[in-house]
Scaffold this active site. Structure first.
Site, PDB file in Angstrom:
ATOM      1  N   ALA A  10       0.833  -1.202   0.000  1.00 45.43           N
ATOM      2  CA  ALA A  10       0.000   0.000   0.000  1.00 45.43           C
ATOM      3  C   ALA A  10       0.869   1.253   0.000  1.00 45.43           C
ATOM      4  O   ALA A  10       2.013   1.241   0.468  1.00 45.43           O
ATOM      5  CB  ALA A  10      -0.915  -0.003   1.215  1.00 45.43           C
ATOM      6  N   ALA A  13       2.205   2.235   3.319  1.00 47.38           N
ATOM      7  CA  ALA A  13       3.343   1.422   3.750  1.00 47.38           C
ATOM      8  C   ALA A  13       4.636   1.952   3.145  1.00 47.38           C
ATOM      9  O   ALA A  13       5.667   2.013   3.815  1.00 47.38           O
ATOM     10  CB  ALA A  13       3.136  -0.035   3.363  1.00 47.38           C
ATOM     11  N   ARG A  16       4.864   6.238   4.207  1.00 48.99           N
ATOM     12  CA  ARG A  16       4.797   6.671   5.595  1.00 48.99           C
ATOM     13  C   ARG A  16       5.382   5.661   6.573  1.00 48.99           C
ATOM     14  O   ARG A  16       6.148   6.020   7.477  1.00 48.99           O
ATOM     15  CB  ARG A  16       3.334   6.970   5.974  1.00 48.99           C
ATOM     16  CG  ARG A  16       2.671   8.036   5.128  1.00 48.99           C
ATOM     17  CD  ARG A  16       3.281   9.415   5.336  1.00 48.99           C
ATOM     18  NE  ARG A  16       3.295   9.773   6.730  1.00 48.99           N
ATOM     19  CZ  ARG A  16       2.261  10.281   7.395  1.00 48.99           C
ATOM     20  NH1 ARG A  16       1.103  10.443   6.774  1.00 48.99           N
ATOM     21  NH2 ARG A  16       2.361  10.595   8.662  1.00 48.99           N
ATOM     22  N   HIS A  77      -8.822  -6.607   6.552  1.00 51.12           N
ATOM     23  CA  HIS A  77      -8.108  -6.582   7.830  1.00 51.12           C
ATOM     24  C   HIS A  77      -8.394  -7.817   8.673  1.00 51.12           C
ATOM     25  O   HIS A  77      -7.485  -8.433   9.222  1.00 51.12           O
ATOM     26  CB  HIS A  77      -8.481  -5.328   8.626  1.00 51.12           C
ATOM     27  CG  HIS A  77      -7.908  -4.076   8.047  1.00 51.12           C
ATOM     28  ND1 HIS A  77      -8.167  -2.826   8.572  1.00 51.12           N
ATOM     29  CD2 HIS A  77      -7.082  -3.865   6.991  1.00 51.12           C
ATOM     30  CE1 HIS A  77      -7.534  -1.910   7.877  1.00 51.12           C
ATOM     31  NE2 HIS A  77      -6.875  -2.523   6.900  1.00 51.12           N
ATOM     32  N   LYS A  95      -6.105   1.423  10.386  1.00 45.17           N
ATOM     33  CA  LYS A  95      -7.467   1.680  10.805  1.00 45.17           C
ATOM     34  C   LYS A  95      -8.425   1.557   9.630  1.00 45.17           C
ATOM     35  O   LYS A  95      -8.006   1.826   8.489  1.00 45.17           O
ATOM     36  CB  LYS A  95      -7.566   3.055  11.462  1.00 45.17           C
ATOM     37  CG  LYS A  95      -7.244   4.242  10.560  1.00 45.17           C
ATOM     38  CD  LYS A  95      -5.775   4.460  10.370  1.00 45.17           C
ATOM     39  CE  LYS A  95      -5.476   5.527   9.328  1.00 45.17           C
ATOM     40  NZ  LYS A  95      -4.112   5.560   8.919  1.00 45.17           N
ATOM     41  N   ASP A 175     -13.620   5.149   6.650  1.00 43.81           N
ATOM     42  CA  ASP A 175     -12.345   5.766   6.282  1.00 43.81           C
ATOM     43  C   ASP A 175     -12.061   7.069   7.017  1.00 43.81           C
ATOM     44  O   ASP A 175     -10.974   7.268   7.524  1.00 43.81           O
ATOM     45  CB  ASP A 175     -12.303   6.010   4.773  1.00 43.81           C
ATOM     46  CG  ASP A 175     -10.932   6.443   4.313  1.00 43.81           C
ATOM     47  OD1 ASP A 175     -10.015   5.591   4.301  1.00 43.81           O
ATOM     48  OD2 ASP A 175     -10.746   7.625   3.984  1.00 43.81           O
ATOM     49  N   TYR A 233     -11.434  20.216   1.775  1.00 42.05           N
ATOM     50  CA  TYR A 233     -10.565  19.622   2.788  1.00 42.05           C
ATOM     51  C   TYR A 233     -10.728  20.326   4.136  1.00 42.05           C
ATOM     52  O   TYR A 233     -10.701  21.550   4.228  1.00 42.05           O
ATOM     53  CB  TYR A 233      -9.100  19.705   2.351  1.00 42.05           C
ATOM     54  CG  TYR A 233      -8.163  19.005   3.306  1.00 42.05           C
ATOM     55  CD1 TYR A 233      -8.035  17.621   3.278  1.00 42.05           C
ATOM     56  CD2 TYR A 233      -7.422  19.722   4.249  1.00 42.05           C
ATOM     57  CE1 TYR A 233      -7.190  16.966   4.143  1.00 42.05           C
ATOM     58  CE2 TYR A 233      -6.578  19.077   5.131  1.00 42.05           C
ATOM     59  CZ  TYR A 233      -6.462  17.699   5.073  1.00 42.05           C
ATOM     60  OH  TYR A 233      -5.628  17.039   5.951  1.00 42.05           O
ATOM     61  N   THR A 253      -3.441  15.011  10.339  1.00 37.90           N
ATOM     62  CA  THR A 253      -2.520  14.646   9.256  1.00 37.90           C
ATOM     63  C   THR A 253      -1.216  15.437   9.264  1.00 37.90           C
ATOM     64  O   THR A 253      -0.619  15.646   8.214  1.00 37.90           O
ATOM     65  CB  THR A 253      -3.207  14.835   7.890  1.00 37.90           C
ATOM     66  OG1 THR A 253      -3.569  16.210   7.737  1.00 37.90           O
ATOM     67  CG2 THR A 253      -4.447  13.955   7.766  1.00 37.90           C
TER      68      THR A 253
END
Length: 324
Positions: A10, A13, A16, A77, A95, A175, A233, A253
């Protein structure tokens, strides 16, 4: 030394997790597996020197792997976390932990029985700005709490994004809503309850695209949440008290090189409080290691995961009723 496997190539992964885990002592990423987008394996090998595999089961069964990181779409998951725990592996899962409370309970029960860490990666909760807000509230800088407002919304992404795929556990609730729900528990405690919620759909999508919820604690303090995947946003929290107000606009974030600024207002007096740069992803991994080594820390995370899953489930229940 904890030897770690990664189940999935992903973006989170690659961009980050890997840079963060390299800064953490006591853990070493060894291998990455991918079964769906196998062309991404080369980048992990070239950039980070990881072994690669085209089989999740193969990595899960490896005796030299102690823990697994699962950055899969939400609907996957439970399947892979369950297999990992059954094979005696500690699990760090992105998450939400699963897509429903029943599956989350099963994972927590199994992890507890086997004395394994099960860590849900709401990394923002480990950032210094969250601690700073909690400290300001505890010091009485805003007086008695009256209201908390939170928003986590972002514009529409590419149409093939898993967030818009119901079968993969898409939807704004799973999400986006988890972030403000998690922060609500950090600010008001784990006894909060859902009082009302609304999930909104758009004709061209099978998943909920935006929504809202109202929570309250035993003292009657209200927390209002807004979340969405088709919005301007927003990444904010506003804490309103009898004497003051705290506001910040990058609560969920903040990247490692970002210096958050909290706005503290007391009447006509305004103050900016700068928070040091912080790597919340690194701290989340450190918390995972602590849970591996400390039974009390594991238990605290089990309880936090169950609380989070219960609240999300309750929002879904309220949200579906309000839409009927």
């Amino acid at each position: 030394m904890i030897r770690l496997g990664i189940l999935g190539c992903a973006e989170i992964a690659y961009r980050r997790f890997m840079p963060a885990v390299k800064e953490v002592e006591g853990i070493i990423p060894v291998v990455v597996a991918e079964e769906y987008a196998k062309d991404k394996l080369a980048a992990f090998k070239d950039e980070y020197g990881l072994e690669t595999s085209e089989s999740f089961d193969e990595v899960i069964a490896r005796e030299d792997i102690d823990a697994l990181y699962i950055p899969q779409p939400p609907a996957l998951h439970f399947k892979w976390a369950l297999k990992a725990l059954e094979h005696g592996k500690h699990v760090l899962v992105e998450k939400p932990s699963t897509t429903n409370y029943e599956d989350t309970q099963k994972l927590v029960t199994l992890a507890s029985e086997k004395a394994l860490a099960l860590h849900e990666n709401y990394m923002f909760s480990y950032h210094k700005q969250v601690d700073t807000i909690r400290q300001l509230v505890a010091e009485g800088r805003v007086g008695d709490l009256r209201l908390i407002r939170e928003a986590f919304c972002f514009p529409r992404r590419a149409v093939n994004d898993f967030r818009y795929n119901k079968e993969l556990g898409g939807g704004a609730l799973l999400d986006a809503a988890g972030y403000p729900v998690k922060l609500a528990t950090l600010l008001l405690g784990d006894e909060i309850k859902i009082d009302a919620a609304k999930l909104n759909y758009l004709p061209e999508f099978s998943v909920d695209m935006f929504g809202s919820a109202s929570l309250s604690d035993n003292n009657g303090t209200v927390c209002q949440l807004t979340f969405g995947m088709d919005c301007q946003y927003q990444c904010t929290v506003e804490v309103i008290g009898s004497k003051g107000r705290i506001f910040t606009d990058r609560i969920f974030t903040a990247p490692p090189d970002f210096e958050p600024v909290l706005q503290l207002q007391n009447g006509a007096e305004k103050q900016e409080i700068k928070v040091e740069k912080d790597n919340h992803f690194k701290h989340s991994i450190e918390a995972f290691i602590n849970e591996i080594n400390d039974g009390s820390a594991r238990t605290n995370m089990y309880e936090a995961i169950l609380t989070q899953s219960r609240l999300i489930e309750d929002i879904r229940t309220f949200g579906e009723k309000s839409g009927s």
